[in-house]
Scaffold this motif. Sequence first.
Motif, PDB file in Angstrom:
ATOM      1  N   GLU A 235     -27.051 -26.330 -16.649  1.00 45.19           N
ATOM      2  CA  GLU A 235     -26.192 -25.184 -16.317  1.00 45.19           C
ATOM      3  C   GLU A 235     -25.940 -24.330 -17.557  1.00 45.19           C
ATOM      4  O   GLU A 235     -25.988 -23.095 -17.499  1.00 45.19           O
TER       5      GLU A 235
ATOM      6  N   GLU B 112     -18.880 -14.416 -20.237  1.00 47.44           N
ATOM      7  CA  GLU B 112     -17.798 -15.178 -19.601  1.00 47.44           C
ATOM      8  C   GLU B 112     -18.356 -16.355 -18.803  1.00 47.44           C
ATOM      9  O   GLU B 112     -17.771 -17.436 -18.793  1.00 47.44           O
ATOM     10  N   SER B 113     -19.480 -16.162 -18.152  1.00 48.61           N
ATOM     11  CA  SER B 113     -20.119 -17.241 -17.413  1.00 48.61           C
ATOM     12  C   SER B 113     -20.529 -18.376 -18.347  1.00 48.61           C
ATOM     13  O   SER B 113     -20.352 -19.559 -18.025  1.00 48.61           O
TER      14      SER B 113
ATOM     15  N   THR C  21     -27.161 -20.452 -18.081  1.00 51.64           N
ATOM     16  CA  THR C  21     -26.249 -19.356 -18.405  1.00 51.64           C
ATOM     17  C   THR C  21     -26.597 -18.717 -19.746  1.00 51.64           C
ATOM     18  O   THR C  21     -26.414 -17.513 -19.923  1.00 51.64           O
TER      19      THR C  21
ATOM     20  N   ALA D  64     -20.043 -10.152 -18.333  1.00 47.31           N
ATOM     21  CA  ALA D  64     -20.001 -11.151 -17.256  1.00 47.31           C
ATOM     22  C   ALA D  64     -20.822 -12.380 -17.641  1.00 47.31           C
ATOM     23  O   ALA D  64     -20.406 -13.519 -17.387  1.00 47.31           O
ATOM     24  N   ALA D  65     -21.968 -12.163 -18.254  1.00 46.40           N
ATOM     25  CA  ALA D  65     -22.819 -13.277 -18.673  1.00 46.40           C
ATOM     26  C   ALA D  65     -22.143 -14.094 -19.772  1.00 46.40           C
ATOM     27  O   ALA D  65     -22.225 -15.321 -19.775  1.00 46.40           O
TER      28      ALA D  65
ATOM     29  N   SER E 209     -17.454 -20.256 -19.406  1.00 47.75           N
ATOM     30  CA  SER E 209     -17.019 -21.115 -18.298  1.00 47.75           C
ATOM     31  C   SER E 209     -17.888 -22.368 -18.198  1.00 47.75           C
ATOM     32  O   SER E 209     -17.384 -23.476 -18.014  1.00 47.75           O
ATOM     33  N   SER E 210     -19.197 -22.191 -18.321  1.00 47.02           N
ATOM     34  CA  SER E 210     -20.112 -23.331 -18.260  1.00 47.02           C
ATOM     35  C   SER E 210     -19.846 -24.314 -19.394  1.00 47.02           C
ATOM     36  O   SER E 210     -19.888 -25.527 -19.190  1.00 47.02           O
TER      37      SER E 210
END
Length: 69
Positions: free
Chosen positions: A26, A8-9, A30, A5-6, A12-13
């Motif tokens: 940001e 993927e975050s 992340t 999850a981290a 995304s960032s």
Amino acid sequence: MSYLAAQESLNSSKRKYEKGAADILEILNTQTALSDAQQEQIRCMAEWRSARLRLLASTGLMGRSAVNP
């Protein structure tokens, strides 16, 4: 947060940053979350392996074949 999850975050960032929708803070936040998740994953794996070795030792199954099945 889990490692996947981290990761993927962070991805995304980075995409948002490239489009101008996010700032460098940001991405840094992340990256920190990803690093924390990696450390937690390593800590959990070490604890699991330690517990497994203690179990094998307490049952008398400490042979090499028991450690690396």
